[in-house]
Write a protein that holds these residues in place. Structure first.
Motif, PDB file in Angstrom:
ATOM      1  N   ASP A 188      19.092  38.372  44.331  1.00  0.00           N
ATOM      2  CA  ASP A 188      19.928  37.370  43.669  1.00  0.00           C
ATOM      3  C   ASP A 188      19.249  36.794  42.432  1.00  0.00           C
ATOM      4  OD1 ASP A 188      21.959  37.622  45.509  1.00  0.00           O
ATOM      5  OD2 ASP A 188      21.247  35.964  46.768  1.00  0.00           O
TER       6      ASP A 188
ATOM      7  N   THR B 156      23.596  30.753  41.300  1.00  0.00           N
ATOM      8  CA  THR B 156      22.541  30.692  40.296  1.00  0.00           C
ATOM      9  C   THR B 156      22.429  29.269  39.774  1.00  0.00           C
ATOM     10  OG1 THR B 156      23.034  32.964  39.618  1.00  0.00           O
ATOM     11  CG2 THR B 156      21.747  31.616  38.093  1.00  0.00           C
TER      12      THR B 156
ATOM     13  N   TYR C 113      14.742  36.015  39.490  1.00  0.00           N
ATOM     14  CA  TYR C 113      15.369  36.755  40.592  1.00  0.00           C
ATOM     15  C   TYR C 113      14.519  36.654  41.857  1.00  0.00           C
ATOM     16  CZ  TYR C 113      18.409  39.119  37.204  1.00  0.00           C
ATOM     17  OH  TYR C 113      19.337  39.408  36.235  1.00  0.00           O
TER      18      TYR C 113
ATOM     19  N   PHE D 252      28.181  32.943  39.459  1.00  0.00           N
ATOM     20  CA  PHE D 252      28.098  34.371  39.197  1.00  0.00           C
ATOM     21  C   PHE D 252      28.397  35.157  40.471  1.00  0.00           C
ATOM     22  CE2 PHE D 252      24.733  33.555  35.693  1.00  0.00           C
ATOM     23  CZ  PHE D 252      25.745  33.366  34.758  1.00  0.00           C
ATOM     24  N   TRP D 253      29.215  36.182  40.366  1.00  0.00           N
ATOM     25  CA  TRP D 253      29.467  37.144  41.424  1.00  0.00           C
ATOM     26  C   TRP D 253      30.051  36.555  42.711  1.00  0.00           C
ATOM     27  CZ3 TRP D 253      24.071  37.399  39.609  1.00  0.00           C
ATOM     28  CH2 TRP D 253      23.922  38.255  38.521  1.00  0.00           C
ATOM     29  N   THR D 254      30.588  35.344  42.639  1.00  0.00           N
ATOM     30  CA  THR D 254      31.081  34.716  43.870  1.00  0.00           C
ATOM     31  C   THR D 254      32.270  35.455  44.457  1.00  0.00           C
ATOM     32  OG1 THR D 254      32.430  33.223  42.519  1.00  0.00           O
ATOM     33  CG2 THR D 254      30.276  32.412  43.276  1.00  0.00           C
ATOM     34  N   SER D 255      33.035  36.135  43.635  1.00  0.00           N
ATOM     35  CA  SER D 255      34.210  36.845  44.146  1.00  0.00           C
ATOM     36  C   SER D 255      33.976  38.352  44.244  1.00  0.00           C
ATOM     37  CB  SER D 255      35.427  36.587  43.239  1.00  0.00           C
ATOM     38  OG  SER D 255      35.161  37.060  41.928  1.00  0.00           O
ATOM     39  N   ALA D 256      32.764  38.766  43.935  1.00  0.00           N
ATOM     40  CA  ALA D 256      32.474  40.208  43.929  1.00  0.00           C
ATOM     41  C   ALA D 256      32.188  40.688  45.334  1.00  0.00           C
ATOM     42  CB  ALA D 256      31.282  40.500  43.019  1.00  0.00           C
ATOM     43  N   THR D 257      32.529  41.934  45.601  1.00  0.00           N
ATOM     44  CA  THR D 257      32.202  42.563  46.876  1.00  0.00           C
ATOM     45  C   THR D 257      31.001  43.482  46.672  1.00  0.00           C
ATOM     46  OG1 THR D 257      33.745  44.346  46.402  1.00  0.00           O
ATOM     47  CG2 THR D 257      34.550  42.493  47.704  1.00  0.00           C
ATOM     48  N   PRO D 258      30.159  43.633  47.680  1.00  0.00           N
ATOM     49  CA  PRO D 258      28.977  44.505  47.534  1.00  0.00           C
ATOM     50  C   PRO D 258      29.391  45.915  47.119  1.00  0.00           C
ATOM     51  CG  PRO D 258      28.856  43.230  49.566  1.00  0.00           C
ATOM     52  CD  PRO D 258      30.244  43.033  49.018  1.00  0.00           C
ATOM     53  N   SER D 259      28.592  46.517  46.275  1.00  0.00           N
ATOM     54  CA  SER D 259      28.873  47.879  45.834  1.00  0.00           C
ATOM     55  C   SER D 259      27.643  48.744  46.077  1.00  0.00           C
ATOM     56  CB  SER D 259      29.241  47.899  44.353  1.00  0.00           C
ATOM     57  OG  SER D 259      28.165  47.416  43.585  1.00  0.00           O
TER      58      SER D 259
END
Length: 328
Positions: A89, A2, A83, A318-325
């Motif tokens: 994103d 972002t 977005y 933002f969300w760089t370490s998140a896995t898709p849910s």
């Protein structure tokens, strides 16, 4: 990632001509059903503050934006998250005070372009704040102004406004002692105040004048008196739905008469030539501006593209370490 784009960066990236072009383009898209707008909503906060939000989607360009801002203890904080549709994103977080002033001015520029007489040379500005400055800048971008008169209650502020805007725009901007002195004989009038009660009398309006009324966006506030609204042969708004909620100039003048709303046109339809605007030089035209999210979306897309092109802004992880849910 972002991209965070600051107020100072917005100032370097977005010009009034670019903002006018963006608002005019998104207005055509809106008329053609390519852009969807959700009107402004508000929460009243404890202690008398407010949280405001509104949103728009451009299905052709593939972006969605929400404008959100607080007003607490006299302080306003604006933010526009942008977005991308195809990825979902959050591509940008844009600080949006100056961007908002520019897009509001740009919308009046578009309205002035399609509604005022082409030979308009004299403008009247009632108000001396930041919005008044971008209003005059926008009008000057679409009409060859030779003179502007400005009135505000604070003498020092209006004289400073006149001096600075004369130097900036290259024509005479005169400070005058009353709203009537500013309005009489003007080809184009803009009201950009925080007034709750009328600051313009219909008795002062010249035949064929075009009015941009942008200051009052609460149902109980107005800048124009009943005679000024009644004198308008053509009334145009940004959103009829939103105007019914918060365009005090019209709500109070119409006094609950639903017939009055039937003749009100949308700016997007006039821009796209789906509704007629001015049809003679003697008509009085009125654009009542409340501010809609499609304008914020249009300039946000422009700012984001320019920021990427010029390598401005800071990446936010933002969300760089998140896995898709998945949902559920």
């Amino acid at each position: 990632m972002t991209l965070h784009i600051s107020e100072s960066e917005v100032r370097t990236l977005l010009t009034m001509p670019a903002a006018i072009e963006a608002v005019e383009e998104v207005s055509r898209k809106q008329a053609n059903g390519e852009v969807v707008v959700h009107p402004r909503r508000r929460f009243e906060l404890p202690g008398g503050g407010f949280f405001h939000y509104m949103a728009a989607a451009d299905f052709t360009a593939g972006f969605v934006a929400m404008k959100q801002y607080t007003y607490v203890q006299g302080k306003i904080r604006f933010m526009v998250p942008l977005y991308e549709m195809k990825t979902g994103d959050l591509v940008a977080m844009i600080e949006a005070d100056y961007m908002g002033r520019l897009r509001t001015g740009a919308a009046s520029g578009v309205a002035t372009k399609v509604l005022s007489r082409q030979n308009s040379h004299t403008a009247a500005i009632v108000g001396t704040g930041g919005q008044a400055r971008t209003q005059l800048e926008a009008i000057a971008a679409v009409r060859k102004l030779e003179l502007a008169r400005v009135f505000g209650r604070d003498t020092a502020k209006r004289e400073k406004f006149a001096k600075e805007m004369s130097e900036r725009l290259g024509f005479s901007v005169q400070s005058v002692a009353s709203s009537s002195d500013a309005v009489r004989g003007a080809d184009i009038l803009c009201t950009a105040t925080t007034a709750a009660n009328p600051v313009v009398s219909g008795a002062d309006l010249a035949p064929g004048v075009h009015i941009n009324a942008i200051g009052a966006n609460h149902a109980h506030k107005r800048e124009l008196d009943d005679e000024a609204v009644a004198s308008a042969d053509v009334i145009v708004v940004d959103s009829i739905e939103q105007s019914r909620q918060e365009a005090g100039d019209l709500i109070l003048a119409f006094r609950g008469d639903e017939v009055c709303w039937t003749g009100v046109k949308k700016l997007s339809d006039v821009v796209a030539k789906k509704s007629p605007g001015r049809t003679s030089d003697t008509e009085v035209t009125l654009f009542k501006s409340n501010g809609i999210a499609s304008w914020d979306l249009a300039v946000a897309m422009k700012v984001y593209a320019l920021a990427k092109e010029k390598s401005l802004g800071r990446e936010l992880p933002f969300w760089t370490s998140a896995t898709p849910s998945t949902m559920g």
